[in-house]
Write an enzyme that holds these catalytic residues in place. Structure first.
Site, short mmCIF file in Angstrom:
data_model
loop_
_atom_site.label_atom_id
_atom_site.label_comp_id
_atom_site.label_asym_id
_atom_site.label_seq_id
_atom_site.Cartn_x
_atom_site.Cartn_y
_atom_site.Cartn_z
CG ASP A 95 -2.96 0.20 13.22
OD1 ASP A 95 -3.16 -0.91 13.78
OD2 ASP A 95 -2.23 0.33 12.23
CG MET A 116 -1.97 -1.13 1.16
SD MET A 116 -3.16 -1.07 2.51
CE MET A 116 -2.11 -1.49 3.90
CB SER A 117 2.36 3.32 1.86
OG SER A 117 2.63 2.65 3.07
CE LYS A 143 0.62 -1.56 13.53
NZ LYS A 143 0.19 -2.40 12.39
CG ASN A 159 1.72 2.15 14.14
OD1 ASN A 159 2.55 2.03 13.24
ND2 ASN A 159 0.45 1.86 13.97
CB VAL A 189 7.85 4.52 4.91
CG1 VAL A 189 8.37 5.54 5.92
CG2 VAL A 189 6.34 4.36 5.05
CD GLU A 209 9.29 14.80 14.91
OE1 GLU A 209 10.09 15.00 15.84
OE2 GLU A 209 8.05 14.71 15.06
CE1 TYR A 210 15.09 8.73 9.78
CE2 TYR A 210 16.52 10.06 11.18
CZ TYR A 210 16.24 8.87 10.56
OH TYR A 210 17.08 7.79 10.70
CG ASP A 228 0.76 4.23 10.40
OD1 ASP A 228 -0.17 4.85 9.82
OD2 ASP A 228 1.18 3.13 10.01
#
Length: 291
Positions: free
Chosen positions: A138, A27-28, A140, A143, A30, A93-94, A155
């Site tokens: 979500d 889906m994505s 967990k 995240n 990163v 943000e990293y 996330d």
């Protein structure tokens, strides 16, 4: 047909140079990137298949919209968003830190004071999220990012707004659809309820805190490849059974059990209430940062 985006070395919006993949799913993608305008590293999240997953663009837009309303040190910040052809990207943000799931995998359970500290940080971030009328949905260990100055929540791709009327109009969820990650789903979320509120996130906090304290899940009959609606119906595993050599104080256990109540009315009603309960038991321990 897959629309390929996110090639390392490419430049997005004339300012974000993609440096390395962090992870890629169906889906994505990163990626870590360099922002030439602000001279800093950032994270770029890009939808990767807008044909097979038609809601991905809206999902990323929703995540950017939710994060733009939150300004708190325990929640990842969003800086920018835009389009690349049919795909959408957001710039985040990293964070210099360690994914909490990876930390647990490498080291097992946390010491009591560190586990409680993580719980307090998590609940501080949730207070800010819930204050904006948002339910994460979500939560967990994957995240949560641990740093030397605490934990950050990341996330918010599945986040929804409250009240329930807004959730029911959400175009990304079909009626009865279950969003989130077993085993961190609350019972009502696992049943596809459209009336989720902050207490659903607090249930996930209870699962996470149990896992931090024991290195295991609190369910007897949970199977990752089985029915996700059944695991919470049985008895919860007592702490002494999972980690007989670990002495988890009764007051700490009581916080976890209350968060894991099947009926939302029996849980903590707000993140602040649960955080204050942890702070009360934390007074007996010395807070230490995660390495």
């Amino acid at each position: 047909m897959r629309f390929t985006v996110g090639r390392v070395g490419s430049l997005i919006s004339g300012r974000y140079e993609l440096k390395e993949h962090i992870y890629t799913s169906n889906m994505s993608s990163v990626l870590k990137a360099w922002d030439y305008k602000e001279d800093r590293f950032v994270v770029v999240k890009i939808s990767t298949d807008t044909v097979q997953y038609s809601n991905l663009v809206e999902c990323l837009k929703r995540e950017a919209g939710a994060l733009s309303r939150i300004d708190h040190p325990r929640v990842v910040r969003v800086f920018d968003s835009g389009n690349i052809g049919p795909s959408h990207f957001i710039v985040l943000e990293y964070i210099h830190g360690t994914n909490l799931a990876n930390y647990i995998h490498r080291h097992g359970r946390l010491f009591l004071d560190a586990a409680i500290s993580v719980g307090i940080d998590l609940l501080e971030g949730l207070e800010a999220i819930h204050k904006e009328g948002i339910v994460h949905r979500d939560l967990k260990p994957e995240n949560l990012i641990t740093t030397r100055i605490g934990v950050k929540i990341i996330d918010l791709g599945l986040a929804v707004s409250t009240p329930a009327a807004e959730q029911k109009m959400d175009p990304l969820d079909s009626p009865g659809m279950v969003s989130g990650t077993p085993p961190y789903l609350s019972p009502e979320q696992a049943q596809g309820s459209e009336d989720l509120d902050a207490r659903s996130d607090l249930y996930a906090c209870g699962v996470i805190l149990y896992e931090l304290l024991t290195g295991a899940l609190p369910f007897y009959n949970f199977k990752k490849d089985g029915q996700i609606f059944k695991y919470w119906q049985g008895r919860l595993r007592p702490f002494w059974e999972v980690s007989p050599a670990v002495d988890v104080p009764d007051k700490v256990q009581a916080v976890v059990w209350k968060a894991l109540a099947v009926d939302p009315k029996d849980r903590y009603q707000t993140a602040e209430e649960m955080r204050m309960a942890l702070l009360e038991v934390m007074e007996k321990y010395v807070t230490i940062p995660l390495p």
